[in-house]
Design a protein around this motif. Structure first.
Motif, PDB file in Angstrom:
ATOM      1  N   ASN A 144       3.653  -1.062   8.744  1.00  0.00           N
ATOM      2  CA  ASN A 144       4.372  -1.374   7.515  1.00  0.00           C
ATOM      3  C   ASN A 144       5.598  -0.509   7.324  1.00  0.00           C
TER       4      ASN A 144
ATOM      5  N   GLU B 287      -9.117  -7.062   2.619  1.00  0.00           N
ATOM      6  CA  GLU B 287      -8.177  -6.130   2.002  1.00  0.00           C
ATOM      7  C   GLU B 287      -8.871  -5.091   1.121  1.00  0.00           C
TER       8      GLU B 287
ATOM      9  N   VAL C  52      -5.028   2.109   8.790  1.00  0.00           N
ATOM     10  CA  VAL C  52      -4.420   1.467   7.614  1.00  0.00           C
ATOM     11  C   VAL C  52      -3.245   0.611   8.071  1.00  0.00           C
TER      12      VAL C  52
ATOM     13  N   ASP D 223      -0.312  -2.617   6.748  1.00  0.00           N
ATOM     14  CA  ASP D 223       0.311  -3.390   5.658  1.00  0.00           C
ATOM     15  C   ASP D 223       0.114  -2.751   4.286  1.00  0.00           C
ATOM     16  N   ALA D 224       0.257  -1.442   4.220  1.00  0.00           N
ATOM     17  CA  ALA D 224       0.056  -0.785   2.931  1.00  0.00           C
ATOM     18  C   ALA D 224       1.257  -1.023   2.027  1.00  0.00           C
TER      19      ALA D 224
ATOM     20  N   PHE E 117      -4.001  -2.455   1.107  1.00  0.00           N
ATOM     21  CA  PHE E 117      -3.791  -2.376   2.557  1.00  0.00           C
ATOM     22  C   PHE E 117      -4.929  -3.087   3.271  1.00  0.00           C
TER      23      PHE E 117
END
Ligand code: ZN
Length: 420
Positions: free
Chosen positions: A4, A49, A116, A118-119, A130
């Protein structure tokens, strides 16, 4: 490692921290509670998620990984801990702690290695989400050695730092010279175990103040430390040193630093707690852990760690970034010995000293961070409680505390020698 773009590079984070180290702010007129903007309202876990919801705005988040057992730690700046849900999916369990007064830590115990991904913060800054991306054990191992990844809420939706009425900036000068080592008392036989007793607080840090007698924690801890020293010395089986034998101020690192430099076999930091609830009473023994055993332990650690901060100036070695000190594997053995001693102390002293239920607790106390000296923090009781306060201030009560410590110390070293 992080897919991300919102996570800023660790290099930028380090740079900001380095800049922060150059400046020390004087006289920050803000109550510590004003620093806390949000509480972790909920941690929601679904198959796809994980979402952390906050009651108010927070200042930012950072994440890092710990291998063996595999865990993900999330530090939320400007937040207080809240309730944790059951684990699900890749998350075996969720725990929370308060490594410092203004940072909440959420630890995810993992079923298998994952990082982790796509935070991001929500547009209003009130939640952070995330995914967990499964990776191989070796990839996780590598990730666990990487610096923290940082994430900030959108501009305009960030908790503001506390307001300062005035500030003066000064460059941090040379490191403080090492404090003079105290005298080692007792038999001249260097093979006998050495116990360092640390009277909590001192000098311009009074510690807790009794609402009944007005007595200061720093005076009670000094009397207790002396009583413990005298009783230990009378046994003739151990050597003893006090980190302070008078009313002086030492930062937390100097306290355990003395124990390390003297190559102590055991370090006991003596305190006397205070609580708003004056009915709270009884002693507890704390040992070091990355994650606090309960919310109260986390708060106590945050309060005790503030002993390094006088008039807004952090006199400790690491500029308040307590949360970043992680325990490495070499420390585990030391921590196990400390835990054994904590249990023994409760067992041996409970004839003469009243203990709380669940008296052995864990939290991230700076004063317990010597990696090679088994260390416990003995909260001998609550000076905010009338009975505890009178007991701890009396010569008789101090002798009783000392006797319990002496018995535990003797059994502890007898066991250690037997185990060799
Ligand atoms: Zn204290």
């Amino acid at each position: 490692m992080f897919s991300n773009k919102h996570w800023t590079s660790a290099r930028a984070g380090r740079h900001r921290r380095a800049m922060g180290l150059l400046l020390v702010l004087f006289g920050i007129i803000a109550s510590p509670s004003a620093v806390l903007a949000g509480q972790i309202g909920a941690v929601e876990i679904t198959e796809s998620e994980i979402t952390l919801r906050f009651d108010g705005l927070v200042a930012g988040a950072s994440s890092f990984m710990l291998a063996g057992p595999d865990r993900i730690a999330l530090d939320i700046a400007g937040a207080e801990v809240g309730r944790s849900p059951q684990g699900m999916g890749l998350v075996r369990a969720v725990r929370q702690g308060q490594p410092s007064a203004d940072t909440a830590r959420v630890v995810l115990d993992l079923v298998r290695p994952a990082i982790v991904a796509d935070a991001r913060f929500a547009a209003d800054g009130r939640s952070m989400s995330f995914r967990l991306q499964p990776v191989s054990a070796s990839e996780f191992e590598r990730a666990s050695r990487s610096p923290r990844a940082r994430l900030h809420p959108p501009a305009g939706f960030r908790a503001k730092p506390p307001e300062k009425r005035y500030s003066v900036t000064v460059p941090i000068g040379k490191p403080r010279p090492a404090v003079a080592l105290p005298r080692i008392e007792g038999p001249g036989n260097a093979r006998l175990p050495l116990v360092v007793i640390d009277a909590g607080h001192g000098g311009h840090d009074p510690g807790a103040i009794s609402p009944h007698s007005g007595r200061h924690e720093k005076d009670i801890t000094l009397s207790l430390a002396r009583a413990i020293r005298d009783d230990l010395l009378s046994s003739g089986r151990v050597r003893v040193a006090l980190t302070r034998a008078d009313d002086r101020y030492l930062v937390l690192e100097e306290r355990f630093g003395i124990a390390r430099r003297l190559k102590a076999d055991l370090f006991i930091s003596v305190h006397a707690d205070a609580a708003e609830n004056q009915a709270a009473s009884g002693a507890s023994v704390y040992t070091l852990s990355e994650v606090a055993s309960d919310r109260e332990a986390a708060r106590l650690a945050a309060r005790e760690n503030k002993a390094n901060i006088i008039n807004g100036v952090d006199l400790g070695a690491h500029s308040g970034d307590v949360s970043s000190i992680l325990l490495d594997l070499t420390q585990r053995e030391t921590m196990n010995v400390a835990s054994d001693f904590a249990r023994l102390l409760q067992r041996e002293a409970s004839d003469t000293v009243k203990f709380r239920t669940n008296a052995h607790r864990f939290a991230s106390f700076v004063v317990l961070k010597a990696p090679d000296t088994p260390s416990v923090l003995f909260e001998t009781g609550f000076i905010s409680n009338k009975d505890d306060g009178a007991f701890l201030a009396s010569a008789d009560g101090q002798k009783k505390v000392a006797r319990g410590v002496r018995d535990a110390v003797q059994i502890h070293f007898a066991r250690q020698i037997a185990a060799r």
